[in-house]
Design an enzyme around this catalytic site. Structure first.
Site, PDB file in Angstrom:
ATOM      1  N   MET A 139      -4.360  15.774  -4.115  1.00 31.32           N
ATOM      2  CA  MET A 139      -3.529  16.529  -3.239  1.00 31.32           C
ATOM      3  C   MET A 139      -2.063  16.421  -3.741  1.00 31.32           C
ATOM      4  SD  MET A 139      -4.405  15.826   0.842  1.00 31.32           S
ATOM      5  CE  MET A 139      -3.791  14.430   0.820  1.00 31.32           C
ATOM      6  N   ALA A 197       1.480  14.801  -5.050  1.00 34.58           N
ATOM      7  CA  ALA A 197       2.758  13.947  -5.138  1.00 34.58           C
ATOM      8  C   ALA A 197       1.782  12.864  -5.678  1.00 34.58           C
ATOM      9  CB  ALA A 197       2.495  13.758  -3.708  1.00 34.58           C
ATOM     10  N   GLY A 231     -10.265   7.248  -7.296  1.00 32.46           N
ATOM     11  CA  GLY A 231     -10.104   6.349  -7.509  1.00 32.46           C
ATOM     12  C   GLY A 231     -10.583   5.636  -6.147  1.00 32.46           C
ATOM     13  N   GLN A 232     -11.147   3.956  -6.523  1.00 30.39           N
ATOM     14  CA  GLN A 232     -11.439   3.245  -5.711  1.00 30.39           C
ATOM     15  C   GLN A 232     -10.218   3.149  -4.502  1.00 30.39           C
ATOM     16  OE1 GLN A 232     -12.691  -0.571  -6.802  1.00 30.39           O
ATOM     17  NE2 GLN A 232     -12.159  -1.037  -4.838  1.00 30.39           N
ATOM     18  N   LYS A 233      -9.057   3.216  -4.496  1.00 27.48           N
ATOM     19  CA  LYS A 233      -8.347   3.275  -4.057  1.00 27.48           C
ATOM     20  C   LYS A 233      -8.563   3.613  -2.199  1.00 27.48           C
ATOM     21  CE  LYS A 233      -4.680   3.719  -1.003  1.00 27.48           C
ATOM     22  NZ  LYS A 233      -4.318   4.981  -1.222  1.00 27.48           N
ATOM     23  N   GLY A 291      -1.434   6.039 -10.052  1.00 27.09           N
ATOM     24  CA  GLY A 291      -2.827   6.199  -9.901  1.00 27.09           C
ATOM     25  C   GLY A 291      -3.968   7.354 -10.280  1.00 27.09           C
ATOM     26  N   HIS A 292      -3.117   8.689 -10.077  1.00 31.45           N
ATOM     27  CA  HIS A 292      -3.941   9.543 -10.200  1.00 31.45           C
ATOM     28  C   HIS A 292      -3.488  10.033 -12.033  1.00 31.45           C
ATOM     29  CE1 HIS A 292      -1.497  10.325  -6.741  1.00 31.45           C
ATOM     30  NE2 HIS A 292      -3.038  10.901  -5.817  1.00 31.45           N
ATOM     31  N   GLN A 321     -14.318   7.086   1.008  1.00 26.68           N
ATOM     32  CA  GLN A 321     -14.478   9.036   0.247  1.00 26.68           C
ATOM     33  C   GLN A 321     -14.991   8.456  -0.845  1.00 26.68           C
ATOM     34  OE1 GLN A 321     -10.761  11.206  -0.564  1.00 26.68           O
ATOM     35  NE2 GLN A 321     -11.249  10.548  -2.425  1.00 26.68           N
TER      36      GLN A 321
HETATM   37  P1  AMP Z   1      -5.107  12.235  -3.204  1.00 25.74           P
HETATM   38  O1  AMP Z   1      -4.407  12.919  -3.293  1.00 25.74           O
HETATM   39  O2  AMP Z   1      -3.863  10.894  -2.907  1.00 25.74           O
HETATM   40  O3  AMP Z   1      -6.223  12.192  -2.652  1.00 25.74           O
HETATM   41  O4  AMP Z   1      -5.708  11.169  -4.755  1.00 25.74           O
HETATM   42  C1  AMP Z   1      -6.635  12.253  -5.612  1.00 25.74           C
HETATM   43  C2  AMP Z   1      -7.373  10.907  -5.790  1.00 25.74           C
HETATM   44  O5  AMP Z   1      -6.415   9.410  -6.679  1.00 25.74           O
HETATM   45  C3  AMP Z   1      -8.164  10.049  -5.230  1.00 25.74           C
HETATM   46  O6  AMP Z   1      -9.482   9.648  -6.272  1.00 25.74           O
HETATM   47  C4  AMP Z   1      -7.810   8.018  -4.785  1.00 25.74           C
HETATM   48  O7  AMP Z   1      -8.417   7.755  -4.472  1.00 25.74           O
HETATM   49  C5  AMP Z   1      -6.869   8.338  -6.278  1.00 25.74           C
HETATM   50  N1  AMP Z   1      -5.863   7.083  -5.828  1.00 25.74           N
HETATM   51  C6  AMP Z   1      -5.151   7.502  -5.643  1.00 25.74           C
HETATM   52  N2  AMP Z   1      -4.131   6.349  -5.514  1.00 25.74           N
HETATM   53  C7  AMP Z   1      -4.820   5.900  -6.132  1.00 25.74           C
HETATM   54  C8  AMP Z   1      -4.107   4.692  -6.566  1.00 25.74           C
HETATM   55  N3  AMP Z   1      -2.804   3.889  -6.065  1.00 25.74           N
HETATM   56  N4  AMP Z   1      -5.210   3.506  -7.890  1.00 25.74           N
HETATM   57  C9  AMP Z   1      -6.347   4.610  -8.630  1.00 25.74           C
HETATM   58  N5  AMP Z   1      -6.968   5.600  -8.163  1.00 25.74           N
HETATM   59  C10 AMP Z   1      -5.898   6.567  -7.043  1.00 25.74           C
END
Ligand code: AMP
Length: 280
Positions: free
Chosen positions: A30, A32, A147-149, A36-37, A153
């Protein structure tokens, strides 16, 4: 690095590069973007000849009182990060592109979608499954990186990929954390200085449970109680859930085993944070 805005362009890119025979990877986000990304992009780069990243703040996964409008949007910086990570194409559609006028088709992964975050955020996983299905159908990747975060999901998407017989394999990457333990999240920018300190209770609770498991405790009731105990010292935090569940079904377990998911969600002020661990 190419930036494309339409499904037709993304599909044309994917079908074009497929002709040369290499593995295609997709990293849905999404935006930002943070480290992690970046770790997902790096994993994709390491195992795929061609890498696409999608940047789309998906309205259908936000509840009516959630932060869709104010969700951080940092498109320029995101593209710079994607480029630095060697991404080939960024897919950044408009809402109308992914949800054409009159859109009426959704993906419901029944049962499992009502657990954990799905219980507190009704419709959230329906939105997630729907948008990821659209992305996988558009990009036709061999591998999609998550991410396992967002562990719940992952469970829902794994089920969806099996049920829809999609030709994509889900790859799960470890949680990237700040040095002090806080799991990186695009929502961390919402935290005040005081909240930032309080938010460490989540990773502390997780470490505590990991410690207890390492010393032989297996009873879910005792492990969840110990995690809950960590939050007693942080009255400003409101725990949403602490659960020990089977990572495939998201159903509670009575006894922790290898692969059991410990998941925590808590409100730190107006910000809802999640964290988890897969027990060894
Ligand atoms: P989002 O942009 O928050 O939807 O996240 C996009 C992807 O990045 C998803 O698969 C998340 O699980 C992963 N993600 C977000 N935060 C982390 C993190 N701290 N470590 C690893 N992957 C992450």
């Amino acid at each position: 690095m190419e930036i494309v805005r339409t499904v037709a362009e993304l599909r044309a890119w994917s079908r074009g590069v497929r002709g040369s025979g290499g593995v295609i990877g997709l990293v849905p986000t999404m935006g930002a973007l943070h480290a992690g990304h970046a770790s997902l992009m790096r994993a994709a780069r390491g195992s795929c000849a061609f890498v696409a990243v999608s940047i789309f703040v998906n309205p259908t996964q936000f509840g009516p009182s959630e932060d869709f409008a104010r969700y951080p949007r940092t498109f320029e910086a995101d593209c710079a990060m994607a480029e630095a990570e060697g991404v080939d194409v960024v897919f950044a559609p408009t809402v109308e592109e992914l949800y054409p006028a009159g859109a009426a088709t959704y993906v419901d992964v029944e049962g499992i979608s009502d657990r954990l975050d799905g219980a507190s955020r009704p419709g959230h996983f329906r939105g997630v499954a729907t948008v990821v299905a659209k992305l996988l159908i558009a990009a036709e990747p061999d591998l999609a990186f998550f991410g396992q975060k967002d562990a719940a999901q992952v469970s829902i998407l794994r089920r969806m990929v099996v049920d829809l017989r999609l030709a994509t394999r889900i790859v799960v990457c470890p949680i990237v954390r700040e040095r002090d333990g806080l799991a990186l999240s695009s929502r961390n920018v919402y935290l005040s200085e005081a909240e930032r300190t309080q938010s460490l209770a989540l990773s502390r609770a997780i470490r505590r449970v990991e410690g207890l498991v390492a010393s032989g405790e297996r009873r879910a009731s005792a492990l969840v109680a110990a995690a809950r105990d960590t939050f007693v010292a942080e009255p400003a935090i409101r725990v949403d859930y602490i659960a020990l569940v089977d990572w495939t079904t998201l159903k509670p377990v009575e006894t922790a085993a290898t692969g059991t998911l410990l998941a925590v969600a808590a409100w730190v002020g107006a910000t809802r944070l999640i964290d988890n661990t897969i027990l060894e």
